[in-house]
Design a protein around this motif. Structure first.
Motif, mmCIF file in Angstrom:
data_model
loop_
_atom_site.group_PDB
_atom_site.id
_atom_site.type_symbol
_atom_site.label_atom_id
_atom_site.label_comp_id
_atom_site.label_asym_id
_atom_site.label_seq_id
_atom_site.Cartn_x
_atom_site.Cartn_y
_atom_site.Cartn_z
ATOM 1 N N ARG A 121 0.813 -1.210 0.000
ATOM 2 C CA ARG A 121 0.000 0.000 0.000
ATOM 3 C C ARG A 121 0.855 1.273 0.000
ATOM 4 O O ARG A 121 0.357 2.365 0.256
ATOM 5 N N ALA A 122 2.135 1.124 -0.267
ATOM 6 C CA ALA A 122 3.029 2.284 -0.284
ATOM 7 C C ALA A 122 2.527 3.343 -1.265
ATOM 8 O O ALA A 122 2.123 3.029 -2.378
ATOM 9 N N GLU A 127 10.073 10.989 1.518
ATOM 10 C CA GLU A 127 11.094 10.298 2.286
ATOM 11 C C GLU A 127 11.025 8.786 2.144
ATOM 12 O O GLU A 127 12.044 8.110 2.208
ATOM 13 N N SER A 128 9.817 8.230 1.975
ATOM 14 C CA SER A 128 9.676 6.782 2.080
ATOM 15 C C SER A 128 9.271 6.080 0.789
ATOM 16 O O SER A 128 9.282 4.848 0.742
ATOM 17 N N PHE A 129 8.922 6.818 -0.271
ATOM 18 C CA PHE A 129 8.567 6.147 -1.523
ATOM 19 C C PHE A 129 8.551 7.177 -2.647
ATOM 20 O O PHE A 129 7.543 7.832 -2.898
ATOM 21 N N ALA A 130 9.701 7.318 -3.312
ATOM 22 C CA ALA A 130 9.804 8.341 -4.357
ATOM 23 C C ALA A 130 10.905 7.958 -5.332
ATOM 24 O O ALA A 130 11.761 7.127 -5.037
ATOM 25 N N ALA A 131 10.860 8.571 -6.518
ATOM 26 C CA ALA A 131 11.862 8.319 -7.561
ATOM 27 C C ALA A 131 12.437 9.647 -8.026
ATOM 28 O O ALA A 131 11.736 10.656 -8.081
ATOM 29 N N TRP A 132 13.732 9.612 -8.377
ATOM 30 C CA TRP A 132 14.424 10.809 -8.854
ATOM 31 C C TRP A 132 15.351 10.458 -10.010
ATOM 32 O O TRP A 132 15.750 9.295 -10.169
ATOM 33 N N ALA A 154 29.140 5.609 -13.620
ATOM 34 C CA ALA A 154 28.297 4.413 -13.752
ATOM 35 C C ALA A 154 27.100 4.634 -14.669
ATOM 36 O O ALA A 154 26.370 3.684 -14.954
ATOM 37 N N GLY A 155 26.884 5.866 -15.126
ATOM 38 C CA GLY A 155 25.710 6.149 -15.943
ATOM 39 C C GLY A 155 24.420 6.010 -15.166
ATOM 40 O O GLY A 155 23.369 5.676 -15.737
ATOM 41 N N ALA A 156 24.454 6.285 -13.860
ATOM 42 C CA ALA A 156 23.251 6.171 -13.025
ATOM 43 C C ALA A 156 22.259 7.268 -13.390
ATOM 44 O O ALA A 156 22.601 8.449 -13.353
ATOM 45 N N ASP A 157 21.043 6.873 -13.737
ATOM 46 C CA ASP A 157 20.055 7.870 -14.159
ATOM 47 C C ASP A 157 18.712 7.737 -13.459
ATOM 48 O O ASP A 157 17.849 8.598 -13.594
ATOM 49 N N GLY A 158 18.489 6.665 -12.705
ATOM 50 C CA GLY A 158 17.220 6.476 -12.016
ATOM 51 C C GLY A 158 17.453 5.986 -10.598
ATOM 52 O O GLY A 158 18.226 5.056 -10.368
ATOM 53 N N PHE A 159 16.782 6.636 -9.622
ATOM 54 C CA PHE A 159 16.945 6.315 -8.212
ATOM 55 C C PHE A 159 15.561 6.126 -7.595
ATOM 56 O O PHE A 159 14.720 7.022 -7.669
ATOM 57 N N GLY A 160 15.340 4.970 -6.990
ATOM 58 C CA GLY A 160 14.079 4.702 -6.315
ATOM 59 C C GLY A 160 14.314 4.438 -4.846
ATOM 60 O O GLY A 160 15.150 3.614 -4.484
ATOM 61 N N GLN A 161 13.590 5.154 -3.983
ATOM 62 C CA GLN A 161 13.801 5.057 -2.534
ATOM 63 C C GLN A 161 12.508 4.639 -1.846
ATOM 64 O O GLN A 161 11.456 5.252 -2.042
ATOM 65 N N SER A 162 12.574 3.574 -1.073
ATOM 66 C CA SER A 162 11.480 3.218 -0.177
ATOM 67 C C SER A 162 11.975 3.394 1.242
ATOM 68 O O SER A 162 13.119 3.807 1.479
ATOM 69 N N ALA A 163 11.152 3.053 2.216
ATOM 70 C CA ALA A 163 11.558 3.190 3.607
ATOM 71 C C ALA A 163 12.678 2.227 3.968
ATOM 72 O O ALA A 163 13.415 2.455 4.930
ATOM 73 N N ILE A 164 12.863 1.148 3.190
ATOM 74 C CA ILE A 164 13.840 0.128 3.558
ATOM 75 C C ILE A 164 14.831 -0.195 2.456
ATOM 76 O O ILE A 164 15.716 -1.026 2.658
ATOM 77 N N ARG A 217 18.671 8.393 9.084
ATOM 78 C CA ARG A 217 17.899 7.396 8.339
ATOM 79 C C ARG A 217 18.712 6.138 8.079
ATOM 80 O O ARG A 217 18.173 5.117 7.669
ATOM 81 N N GLU A 218 20.013 6.190 8.303
ATOM 82 C CA GLU A 218 20.862 5.033 8.078
ATOM 83 C C GLU A 218 20.708 4.028 9.202
ATOM 84 O O GLU A 218 20.176 4.313 10.261
ATOM 85 N N ARG A 219 21.197 2.814 8.955
ATOM 86 C CA ARG A 219 21.172 1.755 9.957
ATOM 87 C C ARG A 219 22.591 1.290 10.254
ATOM 88 O O ARG A 219 23.522 1.601 9.530
ATOM 89 N N ARG A 220 22.731 0.509 11.278
ATOM 90 C CA ARG A 220 24.068 0.071 11.682
ATOM 91 C C ARG A 220 24.725 -0.768 10.593
ATOM 92 O O ARG A 220 25.915 -0.639 10.324
ATOM 93 N N PHE A 221 23.944 -1.656 9.961
ATOM 94 C CA PHE A 221 24.479 -2.528 8.919
ATOM 95 C C PHE A 221 23.845 -2.191 7.575
ATOM 96 O O PHE A 221 22.636 -1.953 7.483
ATOM 97 N N THR A 222 24.679 -2.167 6.546
ATOM 98 C CA THR A 222 24.213 -1.923 5.182
ATOM 99 C C THR A 222 24.747 -3.022 4.276
ATOM 100 O O THR A 222 25.906 -3.419 4.397
ATOM 101 N N CYS A 223 23.880 -3.508 3.383
ATOM 102 C CA CYS A 223 24.284 -4.501 2.391
ATOM 103 C C CYS A 223 24.013 -3.961 0.993
ATOM 104 O O CYS A 223 23.002 -3.281 0.768
ATOM 105 N N ALA A 224 24.920 -4.236 0.078
ATOM 106 C CA ALA A 224 24.777 -3.820 -1.319
ATOM 107 C C ALA A 224 24.695 -5.061 -2.195
ATOM 108 O O ALA A 224 25.514 -5.978 -2.069
#
Length: 257
Positions: A121-122, A127-132, A154-164, A217-224
């Motif tokens: 239902r996002a 902050e929690s569900f957007a694209a740039w 890297a030719g990065a052109d699209g960014f999508g952010q959710s809460a997680i 907004r960051e967390r202690r552990f991050t995985c890529a």
């Protein structure tokens, strides 16, 4: 800000300045910007900030520049530098019609379709569900200068952010693979290696060891993780949770057309 026509933009710029000035009319003083004499500007002597508005066509720019020291000449110079960079960008951005505003795409690069969410239902939210695109995403970053070169390479052109989750679309598979470790170890953060994501190729993780300095907004552990041309970052306070999120995000990327 965009307005229906040039006259309403000019009126809004004047009214914004007047309203801001009247907040402390006895302490504020008007300021002239030599390079932009049609701009409105003011400051409070002794306070290291300067506010300014400028109407350009149907757009209004509203700036507040702050520096460590209350040096008026420097405040004016920095404000003019912002206008120097901003106005050419607006020249390349035709103003939208009322219909076009309603028809703007939520996810033009189809990155939100690939972003892990806590609930189906996002809804769109800054902050929690957007694209740039690249410019929009960089405007949200404290270390934008350091990241910009990596994203452009890297030719990065699209960014999508959710809460997680964050999903980035790059040029190709190799570009995604090269970008992932850079994002996992951002500038200014103190990072230690953490166990990789089990059974996920190139699912590397890191631990932030200076939590007091990183964005809240960051967390202690991050995985890529990477899949084809996409890079995703997920994070959690516990490593096992970060691993589970990374596995779920990988599955989503692998099963999204």
């Amino acid at each position: 800000m965009q307005f229906p026509d040039e006259s309403s933009a000019a009126k809004a710029a004047t009214e914004l300045e007047d309203t801001d000035f009247r907040v402390a009319a006895e302490q504020n003083a008007p300021v002239l910007l030599p390079k932009y004499q049609n701009a409105h500007a003011h400051w409070r002597p002794g306070i290291p900030s300067l506010g300014s508005t400028l109407a350009i066509g149907r757009y209004v720019l509203y700036l507040n520049v702050g520096l460590p020291d209350p040096d008026l000449a420097q405040l004016v110079s920095v404000t003019e530098q912002v206008y120097d960079r901003q106005l050419p960008m607006l020249d390349k951005l035709p103003s939208l019609t009322r219909r076009q505003i309603l028809e703007l795409e939520l996810d033009p690069h189809q990155v939100l379709d690939r972003t892990l969410v806590e609930s189906r239902r996002a809804e769109p939210e800054s902050e929690s569900f957007a694209a740039w695109g690249l410019q929009g995403y960089l405007n949200r970053q404290f270390n934008a200068t350091a990241l910009q070169r990596a994203f452009e390479t890297a030719g990065a052109d699209g960014f999508g952010q959710s809460a997680i989750s964050l999903v980035i679309r790059t040029r190709d598979r190799d570009a995604a693979h090269d970008l992932a470790p850079i994002l996992l170890r951002p500038p200014l953060d103190e990072i230690a290696s953490a166990d990789p994501v089990p059974k996920i190729p190139n699912g590397n993780c890191a631990e932030h060891t200076n939590l007091s300095r990183i964005d809240r907004r960051e967390r202690r552990f991050t995985c890529a993780i990477t899949y084809n041309r996409y890079v995703s970052l997920v994070g959690s306070e516990q490593l096992i949770d970060a691993h589970q999120l990374a596995a779920a995000q990988y599955a989503l990327l692998a099963n999204t057309w």
